[in-house]
Enzyme design. Sequence first.
Site, short mmCIF file in Angstrom:
data_model
loop_
_atom_site.label_atom_id
_atom_site.label_comp_id
_atom_site.label_asym_id
_atom_site.label_seq_id
_atom_site.Cartn_x
_atom_site.Cartn_y
_atom_site.Cartn_z
N CYS A 224 18.43 -34.85 1.80
CA CYS A 224 19.32 -36.02 1.79
C CYS A 224 19.66 -36.40 0.35
CB CYS A 224 18.73 -37.19 2.58
SG CYS A 224 17.01 -37.61 2.21
N ARG A 225 19.21 -37.57 -0.12
CA ARG A 225 19.64 -38.05 -1.43
C ARG A 225 18.63 -37.83 -2.54
NH1 ARG A 225 21.49 -43.57 1.54
NH2 ARG A 225 23.61 -42.95 2.12
#
Length: 221
Positions: A178-179
């Site tokens: 994800c991030r």
Amino acid sequence: MNERDFKDGLFTEYARIGKCLSSPKRLEILDILIQGPKSVEVLSKMTSMSVANVSQHLQTLYQAKLVQSKKQGNFVYYELSDSSVLHFINSLYDLSEKQLIEVQHIKEQFLGQFSDVEGVTMEELAMRMEKGEVTLLDVRPRDEYETAHIPGAVSVPIEELAEQLSLLPADSKIVAYCRGPYCLMAVRAIELLQAHGFEARHLDKSVHDWNDFILNEVTGS
């Protein structure tokens, strides 16, 4: 201009950045904008602040030349003004983790809850992707995937993952990202995948980390 005036003027301007980053909420906004442009309304939802407060913080960031804006239809979108802002924020994170034991304790206390989720290194992921041995899932919102993603990754936003489990190859090893290290979307994805019998692991790096890794591999630095 004498030397004293030169130094006073220079360090006063440098301090503008420091003052701008003295707010935890402004740092959080910058962290979100690393993923790509966001509207004021989306930033308000993601930071649990009112639109008015977000707008005020954005104006401070704008005045320090850390973000820029553009209008699309009825919405105003903000993004980082330059890639150097991204590198500066990442350097700030690295320095804080190195110098502040409190940062390490906060991470250990929170992320320790998910110790059962097995990770994968970028070196191993690159090798397995080259051999076609892994399915890579990008579980961020689709607009962030469209802004930038790891080549070969499939966009399956975390809120859609449960509905798309039947479309995933049951015999393939799955990696989700994800991030970066402070984002739990990939961790939650792995928990869901494992609960349904998939062999799944978690990459706690961002797209920008991956790009830096590939660049270093190419240049040999």
